[in-house]
Design a protein around this motif. Structure first.
Motif, PDB file in Angstrom:
ATOM      1  N   GLY A  56       2.426  56.532  31.700  1.00 12.41           N
ATOM      2  CA  GLY A  56       3.555  55.668  31.991  1.00 12.41           C
ATOM      3  C   GLY A  56       4.878  56.408  31.979  1.00 12.41           C
ATOM      4  N   ALA A  57       5.056  57.300  30.997  1.00 13.97           N
ATOM      5  CA  ALA A  57       6.302  58.066  30.916  1.00 13.97           C
ATOM      6  C   ALA A  57       6.459  58.986  32.121  1.00 13.97           C
ATOM      7  N   ARG A  58       5.401  59.665  32.501  1.00 13.84           N
ATOM      8  CA  ARG A  58       5.469  60.578  33.648  1.00 13.84           C
ATOM      9  C   ARG A  58       5.766  59.813  34.935  1.00 13.84           C
ATOM     10  N   ALA A  59       5.149  58.631  35.067  1.00 22.10           N
ATOM     11  CA  ALA A  59       5.412  57.812  36.252  1.00 22.10           C
ATOM     12  C   ALA A  59       6.889  57.444  36.335  1.00 22.10           C
ATOM     13  N   ALA A  60       7.460  57.045  35.204  1.00 24.12           N
ATOM     14  CA  ALA A  60       8.871  56.644  35.201  1.00 24.12           C
ATOM     15  C   ALA A  60       9.780  57.817  35.545  1.00 24.12           C
ATOM     16  N   TRP A  61       9.572  58.963  34.906  1.00 21.87           N
ATOM     17  CA  TRP A  61      10.462  60.107  35.163  1.00 21.87           C
ATOM     18  C   TRP A  61      10.300  60.647  36.577  1.00 21.87           C
ATOM     19  N   GLN A  62       9.095  60.627  37.111  1.00 22.48           N
ATOM     20  CA  GLN A  62       8.919  61.073  38.493  1.00 22.48           C
ATOM     21  C   GLN A  62       9.627  60.131  39.460  1.00 22.48           C
ATOM     22  N   ALA A  63       9.561  58.832  39.198  1.00 24.19           N
ATOM     23  CA  ALA A  63      10.261  57.877  40.057  1.00 24.19           C
ATOM     24  C   ALA A  63      11.773  58.068  39.947  1.00 24.19           C
ATOM     25  N   ILE A  64      12.267  58.302  38.734  1.00 22.66           N
ATOM     26  CA  ILE A  64      13.699  58.550  38.543  1.00 22.66           C
ATOM     27  C   ILE A  64      14.133  59.796  39.299  1.00 22.66           C
ATOM     28  N   GLN A  65      13.351  60.846  39.191  1.00 21.72           N
ATOM     29  CA  GLN A  65      13.698  62.096  39.869  1.00 21.72           C
ATOM     30  C   GLN A  65      13.680  61.930  41.387  1.00 21.72           C
ATOM     31  N   SER A  66      12.710  61.175  41.895  1.00 20.72           N
ATOM     32  CA  SER A  66      12.608  60.981  43.354  1.00 20.72           C
ATOM     33  C   SER A  66      13.778  60.181  43.905  1.00 20.72           C
ATOM     34  N   GLU A 292       4.048  49.036  40.532  1.00 16.28           N
ATOM     35  CA  GLU A 292       4.230  49.656  41.854  1.00 16.28           C
ATOM     36  C   GLU A 292       4.217  51.177  41.752  1.00 16.28           C
ATOM     37  N   VAL A 293       4.960  51.725  40.792  1.00 16.38           N
ATOM     38  CA  VAL A 293       5.027  53.183  40.636  1.00 16.38           C
ATOM     39  C   VAL A 293       3.678  53.744  40.200  1.00 16.38           C
ATOM     40  N   LEU A 294       3.010  53.060  39.278  1.00 13.72           N
ATOM     41  CA  LEU A 294       1.706  53.519  38.807  1.00 13.72           C
ATOM     42  C   LEU A 294       0.698  53.567  39.941  1.00 13.72           C
ATOM     43  N   ALA A 295       0.684  52.529  40.778  1.00 10.54           N
ATOM     44  CA  ALA A 295      -0.254  52.489  41.898  1.00 10.54           C
ATOM     45  C   ALA A 295       0.028  53.601  42.907  1.00 10.54           C
ATOM     46  N   ARG A 296       1.292  53.957  43.041  1.00 10.63           N
ATOM     47  CA  ARG A 296       1.669  54.982  44.026  1.00 10.63           C
ATOM     48  C   ARG A 296       1.406  56.401  43.528  1.00 10.63           C
ATOM     49  N   LEU A 297       1.576  56.631  42.242  1.00 15.21           N
ATOM     50  CA  LEU A 297       1.527  57.997  41.720  1.00 15.21           C
ATOM     51  C   LEU A 297       0.246  58.362  40.981  1.00 15.21           C
ATOM     52  N   PHE A 298      -0.444  57.376  40.406  1.00 14.90           N
ATOM     53  CA  PHE A 298      -1.576  57.686  39.546  1.00 14.90           C
ATOM     54  C   PHE A 298      -2.773  56.795  39.853  1.00 14.90           C
ATOM     55  N   ASP A 299      -3.950  57.357  39.724  1.00 14.36           N
ATOM     56  CA  ASP A 299      -5.185  56.596  39.874  1.00 14.36           C
ATOM     57  C   ASP A 299      -5.580  56.049  38.512  1.00 14.36           C
TER      58      ASP A 299
END
Length: 374
Positions: A56-66, A292-299
């Motif tokens: 969850g943390a990685r998903a959030a930071w990757q979305a923030i960075q993007s 939404e972010v989890l579905a896009r970035l992680f399986d």
């Protein structure tokens, strides 16, 4: 444990899969990236919790960075593995603190590592913000460096037992997965139960939790509060399923209901889990964004623990984003120390006199037909 639990608990073994390094897609910028450090406990007892929280943390930071980082400045999320021991956590913290670009620590996980981090930062008098750790220990004194936003075990136990007292239940069983859980949580359970006028029958595991489940006779309470991790809960419920009497098991936030289902438990014994985050179906923008972010970035399927990691990162970002002026360790710490109310997409952070924001607890239930409801 065998089967799925072994595979799950080896996910962090290499560490590399969960170390957030600079993304290849990050935009180039003249400014050096701001570093957000995260310590995670990869020990056998905590791997399940850390794995979900980190996703969850990685998903959030990757979305923030993007989306441009922090007002156009790149943000680098760096995680460091530890074994949860005092020495291991100190070494992990030193790795991050030695990086001059590291402006904050965020989302230390699991609870043993979070406790050790609080103590180490206090003892060494380190001036850096320690935001949104997975600090389940409700009794640990919080200082001006640490900013817990999730309800601890004491609040979760109180929520679970209060809901039972409202239902008219007069007796509950407390199942401790090992002597460790018994020594840590028995006082909280006994005190809360006494305040609610509930009788408590205690049971302690000593290695074989499936055997403990089989040994519970017909005279034991139908409602059982379980204090332990996901694999231990699975073992225990497998033992219960051999008994004719219907029981309900209430677990705390370190348990992942989706994993319980994947490992074949909960088919005959309904499992209820407390969680200090909104339910997966809640109509809050932070939950919708997380899914939404989890579905896009992680399986990975949505889970309460990874939503907690997502909220921890988003809360950290919201405080950073409100800073007027240079973003440094000093300015970040000062911003967190204001302990201002923050609305993280509907999840409200509001600190009390104990320097905690710990009032939010919900419950979800794994039904025998394989649905998570609540």
């Amino acid at each position: 444990m065998r089967g799925p639990s072994l595979r799950r608990r080896t996910l962090l073994a290499g560490g590399a899969a969960f170390v957030s390094l600079p993304l290849a897609a990050q935009p180039r910028a003249a400014a050096r990236p701001l570093v957000i450090g995260q310590v995670f406990d990869a020990s056998l007892a905590e791997q399940d919790v850390s794995k979900d929280f980190l996703v969850g943390a990685r998903a959030a930071w990757q979305a923030i960075q993007s989306q441009g980082g922090l007002r156009g400045r790149p943000v680098q999320h760096v995680t460091v593995e530890t074994d949860g021991s005092a020495a291991g956590v100190r070494q992990a913290l030193r790795t991050l603190l030695d990086n001059p670009n590291c402006v904050a620590l965020s989302g230390t996980v699991g609870d043993p590592a979070a406790v050790q981090a609080v103590m180490a930062l206090r003892q060494d008098n380190v001036s850096i913000a320690h935001a949104a750790p997975w600090l389940q220990n409700s009794g640990l004194e919080v200082d001006e460096r640490t900013f817990p936003i999730f309800a601890g075990r004491q609040e979760q136990i109180a929520h679970a037992l209060k809901s039972l007292s409202v239902m008219g239940v007069s007796e509950v069983g407390a199942v401790y997965a090992s002597e460790r859980e018994s020594s840590l949580y028995q006082r909280d359970v006994a005190g809360t139960a006494a305040a609610l006028r509930l009788k408590v029958a205690s049971f302690r595991g000593s290695g074989d939790l499936e055997l403990l489940g089989r040994k519970l006779g017909p005279g034991t309470p139908a409602l059982l509060l379980f204090l332990g991790g996901t694999p231990e809960l699975v073992q225990f419920t497998r033992g219960l399923e051999r008994e004719a009497r219907q029981r309900y098991v209430i677990a705390l936030a370190d348990v992942n209901l989706q994993t319980v289902l994947q490992m074949g438990a909960g088919k005959a014994t309904p499992v209820i889990a407390t969680q200090p985050v909104p339910m997966m179906g809640a109509p809050l923008s932070v939950v919708r964004r997380y899914r939404e972010v989890l579905a896009r970035l992680f399986d990975e399927p949505p889970a309460a623990l990874s939503l907690a990691g997502f909220i921890a990162a988003r809360y950290t970002f919201e405080v950073l984003n409100a800073i007027d002026g240079p973003v440094t360790r000093a300015s970040v710490l000062a911003a967190f120390q204001r302990r201002a109310d923050v609305d993280v997409g509907g999840y409200r952070v509001s600190y009390d006199d104990n320097r905690r924001s710990a009032g939010f607890v919900t419950q979800s239930m794994l039904t025998p037909d394989g649905r998570v409801v609540g």
